[in-house]
Scaffold this motif. Structure first.
Motif, PDB file in Angstrom:
ATOM      1  N   ASN A   1       0.803  -1.231   0.000  1.00 37.32           N
ATOM      2  CA  ASN A   1       0.000   0.000   0.000  1.00 37.32           C
ATOM      3  C   ASN A   1       0.828   1.268   0.000  1.00 37.32           C
ATOM      4  O   ASN A   1       0.399   2.288  -0.496  1.00 37.32           O
ATOM      5  N   ASN A   2       2.013   1.252   0.620  1.00 41.00           N
ATOM      6  CA  ASN A   2       2.891   2.427   0.627  1.00 41.00           C
ATOM      7  C   ASN A   2       2.156   3.688   1.078  1.00 41.00           C
ATOM      8  O   ASN A   2       2.088   4.693   0.371  1.00 41.00           O
ATOM      9  N   HIS A   3       1.595   3.629   2.288  1.00 42.17           N
ATOM     10  CA  HIS A   3       0.939   4.802   2.863  1.00 42.17           C
ATOM     11  C   HIS A   3       1.951   5.930   3.035  1.00 42.17           C
ATOM     12  O   HIS A   3       3.159   5.692   3.118  1.00 42.17           O
ATOM     13  N   SER A   4       1.463   7.150   3.136  1.00 44.39           N
ATOM     14  CA  SER A   4       2.350   8.311   3.215  1.00 44.39           C
ATOM     15  C   SER A   4       3.273   8.270   4.429  1.00 44.39           C
ATOM     16  O   SER A   4       4.379   8.819   4.401  1.00 44.39           O
ATOM     17  N   LEU A   5       2.837   7.602   5.500  1.00 45.73           N
ATOM     18  CA  LEU A   5       3.663   7.539   6.706  1.00 45.73           C
ATOM     19  C   LEU A   5       4.795   6.521   6.598  1.00 45.73           C
ATOM     20  O   LEU A   5       5.718   6.539   7.421  1.00 45.73           O
ATOM     21  N   SER A   6       4.738   5.653   5.597  1.00 47.90           N
ATOM     22  CA  SER A   6       5.676   4.531   5.535  1.00 47.90           C
ATOM     23  C   SER A   6       7.124   4.970   5.364  1.00 47.90           C
ATOM     24  O   SER A   6       8.047   4.248   5.748  1.00 47.90           O
ATOM     25  N   ALA A   7       7.330   6.152   4.811  1.00 49.37           N
ATOM     26  CA  ALA A   7       8.696   6.664   4.650  1.00 49.37           C
ATOM     27  C   ALA A   7       9.240   7.254   5.944  1.00 49.37           C
ATOM     28  O   ALA A   7      10.446   7.503   6.051  1.00 49.37           O
ATOM     29  N   TYR A   8       8.357   7.439   6.946  1.00 44.52           N
ATOM     30  CA  TYR A   8       8.767   8.165   8.152  1.00 44.52           C
ATOM     31  C   TYR A   8       8.762   7.321   9.424  1.00 44.52           C
ATOM     32  O   TYR A   8       9.182   7.799  10.477  1.00 44.52           O
ATOM     33  N   VAL A   9       8.248   6.076   9.329  1.00 45.24           N
ATOM     34  CA  VAL A   9       8.326   5.204  10.506  1.00 45.24           C
ATOM     35  C   VAL A   9       9.772   4.775  10.684  1.00 45.24           C
ATOM     36  O   VAL A   9      10.616   4.975   9.815  1.00 45.24           O
ATOM     37  N   LYS A  10      10.051   4.154  11.833  1.00 43.24           N
ATOM     38  CA  LYS A  10      11.419   3.717  12.109  1.00 43.24           C
ATOM     39  C   LYS A  10      11.446   2.203  12.256  1.00 43.24           C
ATOM     40  O   LYS A  10      10.835   1.665  13.178  1.00 43.24           O
TER      41      LYS A  10
END
Length: 344
Positions: free
Chosen positions: A280-289
């Protein structure tokens, strides 16, 4: 006293028919006349009754959008705002509005759709899900009411217009991706098998294991409902297997975030100790750790094209059935590691 179309016509020194044509943006009316009439409408604060106009034309200029859960639950998942954004973009271009379902249960959703169809509240319907043996889909098909689906239908695939990702292929591809990183013990955290997307992704995962020479084990498959019910217990049991997985395929980014949190509680690090890939590549996925490796399924495009297909069917009920798979892209981030590098 309410301002009427006659008041506007008198003030603009045109006929009521001309005002009506300006409201409909009729190309036969000059831009100068349109501008004059619209200025009068704005000054008199006249608001056309589009509902009455549409009823007279036997059209509501509205499409129904049906989610698998109530709006309060659905909007907790970033998928739905984005797919609806795509629908709205297409609908707005054709001067259509949208009618969102509010039913909370499968029965409530069904009754709401029946009401939409029988009451002619909408011109067509988009189902934002595909459920196994879905009563709502069967009703729309039998009623011959214009509808499209985001998701491959469980039955009558050749008779229903739908848009989807090739979910079996993308699940197969992520297993191959992990295999090429050296992983041989690959677990799968799947979605609700009442939905076709979940079944397709599970089948793609299983086929990929066969094609890469790996073996399927029930111990490596966890239903995401089990995680919701037991918290980290399911993940703990998975990681305490005699041969624990070195990688996990998660059905959805939201599930992946939860898994990462549970692994942290068990002092298991991603990707040092285990890799995770999701969809799905949600917008938050680049910013989780760590930033999550995920398959971008083009959510906006799914919504946009589903509305385009529906509007075609509304305009031409004899339009041919269409099936379309939206392209996907694996977005590589930091949640997957090469197994050969673990411990180095």
């Amino acid at each position: 006293m309410a301002i009427t179309i006659i008041d506007v016509a008198k003030e603009a020194n045109v006929s009521p028919a001309t005002v009506s044509r300006v409201i409909a943006d009729n190309p036969r009316i000059s831009e100068q006349t349109k501008r004059k009439v619209r200025e009068v409408m704005e000054r008199l604060e006249y608001h056309p009754n589009f509902q009455a106009r549409n009823l007279a034309a036997k059209s509501t200029k509205t499409v129904g959008v049906i989610m698998s859960n109530s709006t309060s639950l659905a909007f907790q998942n970033p998928f739905f705002p984005e797919v609806i954004r795509g629908i709205c973009t297409s609908a707005h271009a054709s001067k259509y509005g949208i009618y969102l379902s509010t039913g909370g249960s499968e029965e409530e959703i069904y009754q709401e759709v029946v009401s939409m169809v029988q009451g002619r509240k909408v011109d067509g319907i988009i189902l934002l899900y595909s459920r196994v043996n879905d009563r709502t889909m069967a009703f729309l098909k039998d009623a011959k009411f214009p509808f499209t689906m985001v998701g491959r239908p469980y039955k009558y695939e050749d008779e229903i217009t739908y848009i989807d990702n090739d979910n079996q292929k993308i699940a197969h591809d992520v297993v191959e991706y992990l295999f090429n990183l050296g992983h041989r013990q690959i677990a799968f955290i799947g979605g609700n098998l009442e939905f076709v997307v979940s079944k397709d992704r599970l089948e793609g995962y299983q086929q990929a294991l066969i094609d890469t020479g790996l073996f399927y084990s029930d111990a490596y498959f966890i239903h995401d409902e089990a995680i919701k019910a037991t918290g980290n217990k399911s993940i703990k049991e998975l990681m305490q297997l005699e041969v624990p997985p070195t990688a996990i395929v998660a059905h959805d980014d939201l599930v992946a975030y939860e898994i990462i949190r549970y692994l942290e509680e068990l002092s298991i690090q991603v990707p040092k100790d285990i890799s995770i890939v999701s969809f799905n590549n949600h917008s938050l996925s680049a910013y989780v750790k760590p930033p999550l490796t995920s398959v971008d399924i083009s959510i906006f495009e799914l919504g946009f094209q589903s509305a385009n297909f529906l509007l075609e069917k509304i305009i031409d009920p004899k339009a041919p059935v269409k099936h379309h798979f939206v392209p996907t892209t694996l977005i590589e981030r930091d949640s997957c590691g090469n197994i050969k590098m673990v411990g180095e």
